[in-house]
Enzyme design. Structure first.
Site, PDB file in Angstrom:
ATOM      1  N   ASP A 160       0.864  -1.180   0.000  1.00 28.41           N
ATOM      2  CA  ASP A 160       0.000   0.000   0.000  1.00 28.41           C
ATOM      3  C   ASP A 160       0.899   1.229   0.000  1.00 28.41           C
ATOM      4  O   ASP A 160       2.065   1.165   0.429  1.00 28.41           O
ATOM      5  CB  ASP A 160      -0.910   0.008   1.237  1.00 28.41           C
ATOM      6  CG  ASP A 160      -1.877   1.181   1.218  1.00 28.41           C
ATOM      7  OD1 ASP A 160      -2.803   1.159   0.387  1.00 28.41           O
ATOM      8  OD2 ASP A 160      -1.687   2.125   2.002  1.00 28.41           O
ATOM      9  N   ASP A 173      -2.328  -0.801   6.399  1.00 26.25           N
ATOM     10  CA  ASP A 173      -3.301  -1.138   5.354  1.00 26.25           C
ATOM     11  C   ASP A 173      -2.869  -2.366   4.573  1.00 26.25           C
ATOM     12  O   ASP A 173      -3.707  -3.188   4.174  1.00 26.25           O
ATOM     13  CB  ASP A 173      -3.467   0.049   4.405  1.00 26.25           C
ATOM     14  CG  ASP A 173      -4.308   1.160   5.029  1.00 26.25           C
ATOM     15  OD1 ASP A 173      -4.796   0.958   6.147  1.00 26.25           O
ATOM     16  OD2 ASP A 173      -4.460   2.217   4.402  1.00 26.25           O
ATOM     17  N   HIS A 228      -3.592  10.647   6.552  1.00 28.71           N
ATOM     18  CA  HIS A 228      -2.578   9.648   6.924  1.00 28.71           C
ATOM     19  C   HIS A 228      -1.752  10.031   8.140  1.00 28.71           C
ATOM     20  O   HIS A 228      -1.024   9.196   8.685  1.00 28.71           O
ATOM     21  CB  HIS A 228      -1.643   9.350   5.740  1.00 28.71           C
ATOM     22  CG  HIS A 228      -1.127  10.570   5.040  1.00 28.71           C
ATOM     23  ND1 HIS A 228      -0.382  11.543   5.664  1.00 28.71           N
ATOM     24  CD2 HIS A 228      -1.253  10.957   3.747  1.00 28.71           C
ATOM     25  CE1 HIS A 228      -0.064  12.481   4.792  1.00 28.71           C
ATOM     26  NE2 HIS A 228      -0.583  12.167   3.625  1.00 28.71           N
ATOM     27  N   GLU A 273      -4.845  18.710   3.814  1.00 25.56           N
ATOM     28  CA  GLU A 273      -5.918  17.717   3.739  1.00 25.56           C
ATOM     29  C   GLU A 273      -5.379  16.294   3.700  1.00 25.56           C
ATOM     30  O   GLU A 273      -6.007  15.364   4.206  1.00 25.56           O
ATOM     31  CB  GLU A 273      -6.816  17.975   2.526  1.00 25.56           C
ATOM     32  CG  GLU A 273      -6.085  18.066   1.208  1.00 25.56           C
ATOM     33  CD  GLU A 273      -5.675  19.487   0.858  1.00 25.56           C
ATOM     34  OE1 GLU A 273      -5.456  19.751  -0.335  1.00 25.56           O
ATOM     35  OE2 GLU A 273      -5.581  20.329   1.785  1.00 25.56           O
ATOM     36  N   HIS A 314      -4.766   3.694   7.415  1.00 27.16           N
ATOM     37  CA  HIS A 314      -4.154   4.844   6.747  1.00 27.16           C
ATOM     38  C   HIS A 314      -2.676   4.993   7.090  1.00 27.16           C
ATOM     39  O   HIS A 314      -2.133   6.089   7.024  1.00 27.16           O
ATOM     40  CB  HIS A 314      -4.918   6.135   7.040  1.00 27.16           C
ATOM     41  CG  HIS A 314      -6.265   6.180   6.368  1.00 27.16           C
ATOM     42  ND1 HIS A 314      -6.412   6.171   4.997  1.00 27.16           N
ATOM     43  CD2 HIS A 314      -7.512   6.226   6.890  1.00 27.16           C
ATOM     44  CE1 HIS A 314      -7.706   6.220   4.708  1.00 27.16           C
ATOM     45  NE2 HIS A 314      -8.388   6.243   5.836  1.00 27.16           N
TER      46      HIS A 314
END
Length: 722
Positions: free
Chosen positions: A536, A682, A587, A582, A677
């Protein structure tokens, strides 16, 4: 698709049933009526046709609504129940069907849950019996695992193809030192279950050693071994002992064949360098002094002549002085080099600080005959020290205090100071100058007949510590304070909890999955037999084509149907661009965390090596693969292995479920979510989800890589491009 077709057919049948009898009756009446009758019929019916059509349409709409409701409650509800029952049977035993819908469906759900309870009770009884039967085997396995983990030698077990079947922690640590990029890959690209040992050793070298072993086995029934020394790509010198793994012949005929091999590895680079330096010291000491001794001997013999001229006598004395001085300098240089070699061999080990002080007390009282006491010792502190050399230094200091300042008692104090420990040697008596302390630090340690070429400063520097003198004027005391490293286990940083927000978009582009020859070679392999790298990425944003960059890659491996958590890859990456607020909220990775991290050009080669010879797996893989694809020109790295996506596979298995987000799939399959995240978190969740999807895919006849690829391409999400 079949259910939707049935619904369309039901609507068509409803329309025919509502309009068919009326149309047929009207047609028959029209055919029987003649001339004037038809005119009267039209005159009587025509004014009422709009109202009749409207009532028919309203009735049809009501009928469609009723059919649609019945379709949802019975057909789709039963299909959803079938999917949930499949979950109960295969992937999640604790899952239960929700009792919703019409009474008949609720009754069916209730009885299905009751059957599941009975099934679980039977399975628990069977599992308990199996657990008891496997207990002794597990004990033997644990003993072997404990033995392997505690071995100080690196051990790697391979099959005849060179694939690693087993290794211990010492081997992983050693392979990290052999890695070209130990700070990035942590040696994970070299060692791991299912990886090839030929990434470290030349194939011809292993082949030759195996041939040697087989020849020795043919000549003798005893087990043969082969030894060799080789140099790795990183320039390390390894001494390797190879032993065969032998099969047992059928029917006890004694015939054995080699089924694999065991490698026992020793990194002798430092030992070789140390021995070379020692040989050079001995050579310099012997060869360098041989000529000087010959000159001294000859000059001494000449000085014995009584009639030797004064000028020659002075010259021979000068020869003796010069050669003796050269020999002395050579001996001093050799002694210093020997002390350096001693320091290089010092091991630092973790021990309880209170135990270290207790050992120092015993040694001082036995050797120096000086009483000792404890003043303030924190018994919870651990230190990382070479206990022997540190006790030598403490004993030496106590001895000097006793001899030169007539100290009659010393005390110990041990306190913590963050990542350091303060070890204080305290005494009462006359003041000591800083010059005296420096001279004690720099002189070789002598304690009675026990001598050492090392100094106190050597010992302190070896521990990356410091030592100084402090005075307590009020109490008329002084103490040496020694700073030592604390042995504190590294705390695992908790993954930041991101704020709630939208995740990455679920979109797809099958151009990213062009299948190479390498992919086709694996097409017919069973999913349960393949090795996987589940990965990921975390990124600066959601638009790879518009300049967003990867800031973290996390991956783990699946080998032989098992998740290998200890074989992981996790690396932060400097994106060389600003990090939007953002994305930080999602994360939790901040610019400070990325400062000083390697760029993508250095990380991708290591990740490519980590994922070599495996099938890639990701959730919403197109997103991650797009980022990797855009870096091909920069890095020259191309990921051409097969790729599977848990998003598409979930849609294949459960087409009637509303959500296929990773959290929703994990909840359905009873997979705990940790570190959401974060790239490695993940990846780990995705790996556990995939392992539970394999038996569900098999129920639908999807068993090979080709089956999974074709099924994924036909799913709904595979039609959405970007």
């Amino acid at each position: 698709m079949v259910a939707r077709t049935r619904f369309v057919l039901a609507v068509i049948v409803l329309g025919l049933l509502m309009t068919g009898p009326f149309v047929v009756t009207a047609l028959l009446v029209w055919l029987e009526a003649k001339g004037p009758t038809r005119a009267l019929l039209i005159e009587a019916v025509a004014p009422h046709l709009p109202l009749g059509a409207l009532m028919t349409l309203l009735g049809f709409a009501v009928g469609v609504a009723i059919v649609r409701n019945l379709f949802r409650q019975y057909v789709q509800g039963l299909l959803r129940m079938a999917e949930n029952l499949s979950l109960m049977l295969v992937a999640n035993r604790e899952f239960r069907v929700q009792e919703s819908g019409p009474p008949e469906v609720r009754a069916l759900a209730r009885h299905a849950n009751a059957l599941a309870e009975q099934r679980d009770a039977l399975l628990q009884d069977v599992e308990a019996q199996i657990a008891r039967a496997k207990h002794s085997v597990e004990e033997e396995k644990n003993r072997l695992a404990a033995l392997m983990s505690e071995l100080t030698q690196s051990v790697v077990v391979c099959n005849l193809d060179g694939r690693i079947l087993l290794y211990n922690h010492r081997a992983r640590t050693q392979f990290r030192a052999l890695s070209d990029a130990p700070g990035v890959a942590d040696g994970g690209e070299l060692i791991g279950l299912g990886r090839s040992i030929y990434g470290v050793f030349e194939r011809n070298l292993i082949t030759h050693a195996l041939e040697t072993i087989e020849q020795r086995l043919q000549r003798s029934k005893t087990q043969a071994v082969a030894n060799f020394v080789t140099t790795t790509r990183a320039g390390q010198l390894l001494r390797v002992q190879m032993a065969p793994v032998l099969s047992v012949g059928q029917e006890g005929d004694g015939e054995r064949s080699v089924t694999g091999f065991i490698l026992m590895l020793d990194n002798i680079t430092r030992t070789f360098e140390t021995e070379s330096r020692r040989d050079q010291m001995l050579h310099s000491l012997t060869e360098g002094n041989r000529a000087a001794l010959a000159n001294v001997r000859a000059a001494a013999e000449m000085l014995e002549y009584p009639d030797l001229q004064d000028e020659l006598r002075a010259r021979f004395r000068k020869v003796i002085r010069d050669d003796v001085a050269a020999m002395s300098a050579r001996l001093d240089r050799t002694a210093n080099e020997f002390a350096d070699s001693l320091k290089a061999r010092w091991p630092l080990e973790e021990m309880l600080g209170a135990d270290l002080i207790a050992a120092a007390q015993r040694r001082i009282e036995q050797v120096v005959r000086l009483p000792t006491k404890l003043e303030d010792v924190d018994e919870s502190l651990w230190v990382k020290v070479d206990s022997f050399s540190l006790m030598q230094a403490l004993t030496y200091l106590a001895n000097r205090l006793s001899d030169e300042f007539e100290v009659r008692e010393v005390r110990f104090r041990l306190t913590g100071a963050g990542r350091l420990v303060h070890l204080d040697l305290i005494w009462s008596g006359q003041a000591m100058s800083t010059e005296t302390v420096m001279s004690w630090e720099l002189e070789p340690m002598h304690i009675g007949d026990d001598t050492s070429p090392l100094t106190v400063r050597d010992v302190i520097e070896r521990h990356d510590g410091e030592m100084w003198l402090e005075r307590e004027k009020v109490r008329h005391r002084a103490f040496f304070r020694i700073l030592l490293p604390a042995a504190v286990p590294q705390a695992v940083a908790e993954a930041p909890v991101p704020a709630e927000g939208e995740g990455r978009p679920e979109y797809y582009d099958f151009d990213l999955f062009n299948w190479s020859e390498k992919s086709r070679a694996l097409d017919e392999r069973l999913l349960s037999e393949l090795a996987y790298t589940v990965f990921d990425t975390e990124t600066t944003g959601l638009n790879p084509s518009n300049g967003d960059e990867i800031i973290q890659i996390g991956a783990t491996r699946i080998v032989n149907g098992k998740l290998r958590r200890q074989e992981s890859f996790e690396q932060l990456i400097d994106p060389r661009r600003d990090l939007p607020e953002e994305s930080i909220r999602i994360h939790g990775i901040t610019p400070d965390m990325l400062s000083g991290q390697p760029p993508i050009a250095k990380v991708l080669p290591a990740f490519h090596a980590f994922a070599a010879d495996t099938v890639l797996i990701a959730h919403n893989a197109a997103f991650d693969m797009r980022f990797l694809q855009l870096k091909e020109n920069l890095t020259g790295i191309r990921f051409d292995q097969p790729v599977l996506d848990t998003l598409l596979l979930s849609a294949v298995i459960h087409p009637n479920q509303e959500s296929h987000r990773l959290e929703a799939i994990a909840e359905r399959l009873n997979v705990p979510i940790q570190g959401r995240h974060t790239a490695l978190g993940d990846a780990t969740v995705t790996a556990e989800v995939f392992l539970k999807l394999i038996p569900l895919l098999a129920e639908k006849g999807i068993r090979t890589l080709r089956d999974a690829r074709h099924a994924a391409e036909k799913s709904y999400y595979a039609r959405v491009n970007y």
